[in-house]
Design a protein around this motif. Structure first.
Motif, mmCIF file in Angstrom:
data_model
loop_
_atom_site.group_PDB
_atom_site.id
_atom_site.type_symbol
_atom_site.label_atom_id
_atom_site.label_comp_id
_atom_site.label_asym_id
_atom_site.label_seq_id
_atom_site.Cartn_x
_atom_site.Cartn_y
_atom_site.Cartn_z
ATOM 1 N N ALA A 24 0.841 -1.303 0.041
ATOM 2 C CA ALA A 24 0.243 0.030 0.091
ATOM 3 C C ALA A 24 0.986 1.365 -0.033
ATOM 4 C CB ALA A 24 -0.804 -0.078 0.988
ATOM 5 N N SER A 28 0.682 3.898 -2.950
ATOM 6 C CA SER A 28 0.062 5.115 -2.668
ATOM 7 C C SER A 28 1.095 6.326 -2.487
ATOM 8 C CB SER A 28 -0.835 5.016 -1.487
ATOM 9 O OG SER A 28 -0.086 4.883 -0.184
ATOM 10 N N LEU A 33 -2.155 7.005 4.388
ATOM 11 C CA LEU A 33 -3.094 6.469 3.633
ATOM 12 C C LEU A 33 -2.590 4.819 3.501
ATOM 13 C CD1 LEU A 33 -5.296 6.840 1.548
ATOM 14 C CD2 LEU A 33 -3.699 7.136 -0.399
ATOM 15 N N GLU A 36 -4.166 3.250 6.376
ATOM 16 C CA GLU A 36 -5.761 3.129 6.257
ATOM 17 C C GLU A 36 -5.968 2.108 5.304
ATOM 18 O OE1 GLU A 36 -7.927 6.722 4.678
ATOM 19 O OE2 GLU A 36 -7.014 7.681 6.067
ATOM 20 N N ILE A 37 -5.211 2.047 4.381
ATOM 21 C CA ILE A 37 -5.381 1.063 3.347
ATOM 22 C C ILE A 37 -5.253 -0.352 3.882
ATOM 23 C CG2 ILE A 37 -4.739 -0.167 0.997
ATOM 24 C CD1 ILE A 37 -4.115 2.895 0.191
ATOM 25 N N ASP A 40 -8.177 -1.288 6.355
ATOM 26 C CA ASP A 40 -9.253 -1.814 5.498
ATOM 27 C C ASP A 40 -9.018 -3.257 4.803
ATOM 28 O OD1 ASP A 40 -10.238 0.470 6.002
ATOM 29 O OD2 ASP A 40 -9.949 1.476 4.132
ATOM 30 N N ARG A 69 -7.317 -2.277 -3.567
ATOM 31 C CA ARG A 69 -7.728 -1.130 -2.764
ATOM 32 C C ARG A 69 -6.583 0.130 -2.742
ATOM 33 N NH1 ARG A 69 -11.027 -3.177 -3.465
ATOM 34 N NH2 ARG A 69 -12.223 -4.620 -2.196
ATOM 35 N N SER A 70 -5.538 -0.247 -3.300
ATOM 36 C CA SER A 70 -4.615 0.973 -3.110
ATOM 37 C C SER A 70 -5.034 1.743 -4.574
ATOM 38 C CB SER A 70 -3.287 0.565 -3.500
ATOM 39 O OG SER A 70 -2.886 -0.377 -2.225
ATOM 40 N N ASP A 72 -8.111 1.856 -5.711
ATOM 41 C CA ASP A 72 -9.249 2.687 -5.364
ATOM 42 C C ASP A 72 -8.793 4.079 -4.900
ATOM 43 O OD1 ASP A 72 -10.677 0.589 -6.455
ATOM 44 O OD2 ASP A 72 -11.070 -0.313 -4.645
ATOM 45 N N ALA A 73 -7.863 3.976 -3.941
ATOM 46 C CA ALA A 73 -7.632 5.014 -3.072
ATOM 47 C C ALA A 73 -7.100 6.058 -3.798
ATOM 48 C CB ALA A 73 -6.278 4.704 -2.027
ATOM 49 N N ARG A 76 -9.649 7.767 -6.041
ATOM 50 C CA ARG A 76 -10.472 8.679 -5.099
ATOM 51 C C ARG A 76 -9.642 9.707 -5.072
ATOM 52 N NH1 ARG A 76 -12.058 4.273 -2.176
ATOM 53 N NH2 ARG A 76 -10.506 4.803 -0.413
ATOM 54 N N ARG A 77 -8.642 9.869 -4.751
ATOM 55 C CA ARG A 77 -7.681 11.200 -4.657
ATOM 56 C C ARG A 77 -7.629 11.855 -6.157
ATOM 57 N NH1 ARG A 77 -3.637 12.089 -0.258
ATOM 58 N NH2 ARG A 77 -4.467 10.791 1.382
#
Lengths: 171, 110
Positions: A24, A28, A33, A36-37, A40, A69-70, A72-73, A76-77
Motif C-alpha cells: 500500500a 500510494s 493512506l 488506512e488501506i 481496511d 484497494r490501493s 481505488d484510493a 478517489r484522490r
C-alpha cells in the motif's frame, strides 16, 4: 468446498501486515493512506475469513485486495482533484524515507514517478518476488501486458537512475 | 524476464524489501474488529427481537381470527338448533291438528 485449515485472524495479521502495508505504501506513496488501506484490507480479510482455504490462498488474496484497494484510493484522490505525488514531493517524501535505506528511499521516489500500472507490476515483481504470470493473475491482466509494463517500467527507472547505488553513494 | 539476475534487478530487490508495519497497526485492526463484532452482534440481537415481535404479532392476529371464526361457527350452530327446534314444534302442532281433524271427520261420518 471443505478444507481442514482453520484460519487464525490474529496470526494472519502478524504474518502479513508488513507485506500489506509495504504494498500500500509503495502504491500510494503516503504513509497515512497506506496505513488506512492496510487497516481496511485486514478488516476485509476478517469479513471473508470463511472463504480463505489455505495460507497460500490468504497471501494471494491479501496481495490482490491490497493492490485493488490501493488503486481505488489513488482513483478517489484523483477524483477529489488532489495530486498525491505533488503532495509527496512537497512534504510526504520525507515521511516515506522514515526507516528506509537511502537506496530504498530513492527507489520509492523513482517509483512514484511511474504510471500506476507499471508501478504495480514492479512492486509485485521486486517486493514480492512474483513471476509475471503470478502478477498477471493478481492484477487480472494478460501476462503479455504485465511483461510489457515491467519492461517499460524498468526502462523508465533505468533512464532516471543508471545506477542506484552510484546515485546513493553520490547523495 | 531479462532483468532477472542482472545488477539493476538485484539492486531493485534489495531496495524494495518489505517495510515493517506501523507499530499500532495490529492493535488498531484488532480494536476495530472487536467494535465491528459488537455492532454486528447488537444488530443481530435487534434483528432477532424484531423477528420475535413480528412472530408474536402474527400469532395474536391468527389467534384473534381463529377465535372469531369459532364464535361465528358456534353462533351458526345455535341458530341451526333453534330452527330445528322450531321445526320440531311446528311439526308436532301440525300432527296434533291433523289428528284432531281426522277425529272430527270420523265424528261427522257417524
Amino acid at each position: 468446498m471443505a478444507h481442514d485449515w482453520q484460519p487464525d485472524f490474529e496470526q494472519l495479521v502478524d504474518e502479513h501486515q508488513s507485506m500489506v502495508f509495504s504494498l500500500a505504501l509503495r502504491m500510494s506513496g503516503d504513509r497515512g493512506l497506506a496505513e488506512e488501506i492496510a487497516q481496511d484490507v485486514l478488516m476485509e480479510l476478517d469479513m471473508n475469513l470463511r472463504k480463505i482455504e489455505s495460507p497460500l490462498h490468504a497471501l494471494c488474496w491479501l496481495r490482490r485486495v491490497t493492490m485493488n484497494r490501493s488503486a481505488d484510493a489513488l482513483r478517489r484522490r484523483r477524483v477529489r482533484g488532489i495530486d498525491l505525488w505533488v503532495e509527496i514531493e512537497e512534504g510526504h517524501g520525507a515521511r516515506m524515507e522514515e526507516s528506509s535505506s537511502p537506496l530504498g528511499a530513492r527507489v520509492e521516489q523513482l517509483l512514484a514517478t511511474l504510471p500506476e500500472q507499471q508501478r504495480a507490476a514492479l512492486v509485485l515483481r521486486y517486493q514480492e518476488d512474483m513471476t509475471p504470470e503470478e502478477i498477471a493473475e493478481t492484477l487480472e491482466t494478460p501476462v503479455a501486458t504485465v511483461k510489457s509494463q515491467l519492461q517499460r517500467g524498468l526502462k523508465l527507472l533505468r533512464a532516471k537512475a543508471a545506477n542506484l547505488n552510484e546515485y546513493v553513494r553520490g547523495a | 524476464m531479462s532483468d532477472v539476475g542482472d545488477e539493476f534487478g538485484a539492486e531493485m530487490r534489495e531496495a524494495m524489501q518489505r517495510r515493517p508495519a506501523p507499530p499500532g497497526l495490529k492493535r488498531k485492526v484488532m480494536e476495530q474488529r472487536t467494535r465491528q463484532r459488537t455492532l454486528r452482534l447488537r444488530s443481530h440481537t435487534v434483528l432477532w427481537q424484531r423477528l420475535a415481535a413480528c412472530l408474536v404479532f402474527v400469532g395474536v392476529l391468527a389467534g384473534a381470527f381463529e377465535w372469531r371464526q369459532t364464535q361465528e361457527r358456534r353462533r351458526g350452530e345455535e341458530a341451526r338448533q333453534q330452527v330445528l327446534t322450531a321445526l320440531r314444534i311446528t311439526s308436532h302442532a301440525l300432527d296434533t291438528m291433523k289428528a284432531q281433524l281426522a277425529a272430527h271427520d270420523r265424528d261427522g261420518q257417524e
